[in-house]
Design a protein around this motif. Structure first.
Motif, PDB file in Angstrom:
ATOM      1  N   ASP A 133       0.800  -1.139  -0.076  1.00  0.00           N
ATOM      2  CA  ASP A 133      -0.102  -0.063  -0.028  1.00  0.00           C
ATOM      3  C   ASP A 133       0.814   1.106  -0.004  1.00  0.00           C
ATOM      4  O   ASP A 133       0.753   2.178   0.845  1.00  0.00           O
ATOM      5  N   LEU A 134       1.661   1.274  -0.859  1.00  0.00           N
ATOM      6  CA  LEU A 134       2.866   2.513  -0.874  1.00  0.00           C
ATOM      7  C   LEU A 134       2.199   3.425  -2.070  1.00  0.00           C
ATOM      8  O   LEU A 134       2.875   4.520  -2.147  1.00  0.00           O
ATOM      9  N   TRP A 135       1.393   3.107  -2.894  1.00  0.00           N
ATOM     10  CA  TRP A 135       1.156   3.958  -4.053  1.00  0.00           C
ATOM     11  C   TRP A 135       1.134   5.306  -3.951  1.00  0.00           C
ATOM     12  O   TRP A 135       1.449   6.146  -4.349  1.00  0.00           O
ATOM     13  N   ASN A 136       0.316   5.669  -2.760  1.00  0.00           N
ATOM     14  CA  ASN A 136      -0.036   7.176  -2.222  1.00  0.00           C
ATOM     15  C   ASN A 136       0.885   7.539  -1.068  1.00  0.00           C
ATOM     16  O   ASN A 136       0.726   8.829  -0.526  1.00  0.00           O
ATOM     17  N   GLN A 137       1.603   6.771  -0.800  1.00  0.00           N
ATOM     18  CA  GLN A 137       2.536   6.974   0.506  1.00  0.00           C
ATOM     19  C   GLN A 137       3.650   7.749  -0.178  1.00  0.00           C
ATOM     20  O   GLN A 137       4.137   7.894  -1.208  1.00  0.00           O
ATOM     21  N   LYS A 138       4.749   8.514   0.625  1.00  0.00           N
ATOM     22  CA  LYS A 138       5.628   9.076   0.083  1.00  0.00           C
ATOM     23  C   LYS A 138       7.037   8.922   0.735  1.00  0.00           C
ATOM     24  O   LYS A 138       7.137   8.192   1.953  1.00  0.00           O
ATOM     25  N   LEU A 139       8.142   9.010   0.128  1.00  0.00           N
ATOM     26  CA  LEU A 139       9.550   8.579   0.279  1.00  0.00           C
ATOM     27  C   LEU A 139      10.366  10.028   0.437  1.00  0.00           C
ATOM     28  O   LEU A 139      10.155  10.871  -0.609  1.00  0.00           O
ATOM     29  N   THR A 140      11.033  10.227   1.496  1.00  0.00           N
ATOM     30  CA  THR A 140      11.561  11.520   1.526  1.00  0.00           C
ATOM     31  C   THR A 140      13.089  11.235   1.214  1.00  0.00           C
ATOM     32  O   THR A 140      13.846  10.318   1.402  1.00  0.00           O
ATOM     33  N   ILE A 141      13.559  12.058   0.127  1.00  0.00           N
ATOM     34  CA  ILE A 141      14.701  12.148  -0.435  1.00  0.00           C
ATOM     35  C   ILE A 141      15.830  12.963   0.213  1.00  0.00           C
ATOM     36  O   ILE A 141      15.477  13.665   1.118  1.00  0.00           O
ATOM     37  N   THR A 142      16.889  12.768  -0.431  1.00  0.00           N
ATOM     38  CA  THR A 142      18.021  13.781   0.044  1.00  0.00           C
ATOM     39  C   THR A 142      17.865  15.114   0.575  1.00  0.00           C
ATOM     40  O   THR A 142      18.697  15.605   1.172  1.00  0.00           O
ATOM     41  N   ASN A 143      17.081  15.796  -0.262  1.00  0.00           N
ATOM     42  CA  ASN A 143      16.820  17.158   0.202  1.00  0.00           C
ATOM     43  C   ASN A 143      15.730  17.389   0.778  1.00  0.00           C
ATOM     44  O   ASN A 143      14.872  18.517   0.994  1.00  0.00           O
ATOM     45  N   ASP A 144      15.286  16.311   1.500  1.00  0.00           N
ATOM     46  CA  ASP A 144      14.210  16.503   2.474  1.00  0.00           C
ATOM     47  C   ASP A 144      12.735  16.623   1.614  1.00  0.00           C
ATOM     48  O   ASP A 144      11.719  16.934   2.387  1.00  0.00           O
ATOM     49  N   THR A 145      12.712  16.563   0.472  1.00  0.00           N
ATOM     50  CA  THR A 145      11.311  16.541  -0.504  1.00  0.00           C
ATOM     51  C   THR A 145      10.778  15.253   0.021  1.00  0.00           C
ATOM     52  O   THR A 145      11.279  14.203  -0.307  1.00  0.00           O
ATOM     53  N   ALA A 146       9.558  15.124   0.069  1.00  0.00           N
ATOM     54  CA  ALA A 146       8.658  13.860   0.163  1.00  0.00           C
ATOM     55  C   ALA A 146       7.905  13.887  -1.145  1.00  0.00           C
ATOM     56  O   ALA A 146       7.317  14.601  -1.549  1.00  0.00           O
ATOM     57  N   ILE A 147       8.201  12.531  -1.919  1.00  0.00           N
ATOM     58  CA  ILE A 147       7.777  12.223  -3.294  1.00  0.00           C
ATOM     59  C   ILE A 147       7.005  11.187  -3.203  1.00  0.00           C
ATOM     60  O   ILE A 147       7.449   9.978  -2.579  1.00  0.00           O
ATOM     61  N   PRO A 148       5.842  10.879  -3.666  1.00  0.00           N
ATOM     62  CA  PRO A 148       4.930   9.777  -3.830  1.00  0.00           C
ATOM     63  C   PRO A 148       5.728   8.624  -4.303  1.00  0.00           C
ATOM     64  O   PRO A 148       6.338   8.855  -5.404  1.00  0.00           O
ATOM     65  N   TYR A 149       5.579   7.530  -3.764  1.00  0.00           N
ATOM     66  CA  TYR A 149       6.447   6.427  -4.418  1.00  0.00           C
ATOM     67  C   TYR A 149       5.649   6.284  -5.934  1.00  0.00           C
ATOM     68  O   TYR A 149       6.820   5.649  -6.585  1.00  0.00           O
ATOM     69  N   ARG A 150       4.798   6.376  -6.055  1.00  0.00           N
ATOM     70  CA  ARG A 150       4.249   6.367  -7.599  1.00  0.00           C
ATOM     71  C   ARG A 150       4.904   7.055  -8.556  1.00  0.00           C
ATOM     72  O   ARG A 150       4.918   6.666  -9.713  1.00  0.00           O
TER      73      ARG A 150
END
Length: 321
Positions: free
Chosen positions: A46-63
């Motif tokens: 159930d990650l499609w709408n969840q977000k991952l935080t990348i190196t500049n602290d931006t959260a991007i949806p996994y999709r």
């Protein structure tokens, strides 16, 4: 034997744009979008709408985490590798052969590398485009060996001993999905509910040998704080690497096979408990765990969650010779 990397476009030739395949480096005749975290994984957890935080602290949806990929790499080579990894996951990574470990190495290395590749196209701050992109091709060159090893997805490859990775498998007590990495240490961990893997790249199996006690943790299902503590040990071991070994790669144009040999060995600076505790504190807080004080106690010891049901420190059992 061909020593020139004519079987794929290397860092000196690649354009690193949206028209070039992230894996083979060649310009795409037919371009597809490769999901960094594959769709089957996103749907399973159930990650499609969840977000991952990348190196500049931006959260991007996994999709939305995709990279350009040619049709062959996407639909043939990567698809075949994904299928093998899914089979290993369904078996909870039990009784792994060296070939199985290589699949796990490919799958996790692809995620780490392609996440960094994605950052080539992302702005540091969308409100300040003049600051440029998060990553530039010169910085990505640090991952040239890892990118070369990823060609094992496309060609039969023999990694001669020592293997360029250390792999650990853990059993966990909760069902949650969790992913984290350490860019500086070249390491990745992913928890698929009740089973987790942690892998360190380009260490020539030194960390697996040094931290061999943690291999026994498969006998002790661990909770989430314990999982984080183990990873803190492994990630910190990777961070204090002072160098990575060098690799000699040969490609046989007749058999379409790659051979990888290593020269040199891994060197690390001395373990520092104070630095480790700071590293551990940060990891706990970033995961929403606040113990109310530093893990470095006044007597110089470090707080540990790795205790068994009797309150005995597991590390004593794990690292007994």
């Amino acid at each position: 034997m061909e020593t020139e990397f004519n079987f794929y476009t290397n860092f000196k030739q690649e354009t690193f744009d949206d028209d070039s395949c992230f894996l083979c480096g060649k310009e795409c005749e037919t371009k597809t979008a490769e999901h960094i975290f594959p769709k089957w994984l996103q749907h399973k957890y159930d990650l499609w709408n969840q977000k991952l935080t990348i190196t500049n602290d931006t959260a991007i949806p996994y999709r939305n985490l995709t990279v350009p990929c040619c049709e062959k790499c996407n639909n043939e080579d990567l698809s075949r590798m994904e299928g093998k990894f899914q089979e290993l996951l369904e078996k909870s990574f039990e009784n792994l052969s060296i070939e199985d470990e290589q699949v796990i190495f490919q799958w996790t290395a692809k995620i780490l590398y392609s996440t960094r590749y994605k950052e080539l196209s992302l702005l540091i701050d969308r409100k300040k485009p003049e600051l440029g992109k998060i990553l530039n091709p010169y910085e990505l060159e640090r991952y040239s060996a890892l990118h070369l090893f990823l060609q094992s997805i496309r060609f039969k490859t023999t990694f001669h001993s020592p293997k360029p990775w250390s792999l650990f498998v853990f059993k966990c007590t909760d069902e949650e999905f969790f992913y984290h990495n350490n860019i500086a240490g070249l390491c990745v961990s992913m928890k698929f509910g009740k089973v987790a893997i942690t892998i360190v790249f380009e260490d020539n199996n030194i960390i697996e040998d040094f931290m061999d006690g943690f291999k026994k943790l498969k006998e002790y299902p661990i909770n989430f704080p314990q999982y984080l503590e183990v990873n803190c040990n492994l990630f910190y071991s990777a961070v204090i690497k002072e160098n990575v070994p060098k690799y000699i790669t040969e490609y046989n144009d007749l058999t379409k096979e790659i051979n990888v040999n290593t020269i040199g060995t891994l060197r690390s600076r001395k373990w520092d408990d104070q630095e480790y505790a700071f590293f551990f504190d940060y990891l706990l807080k970033s995961c929403g765990i606040d113990i109310g004080h530093s893990t470095l106690q006044t007597d110089g010891s470090i707080t540990s969650f790795l205790v068994d049901e009797n309150g005995e420190h597991l590390t004593k059992k794990l690292f007994e010779k």
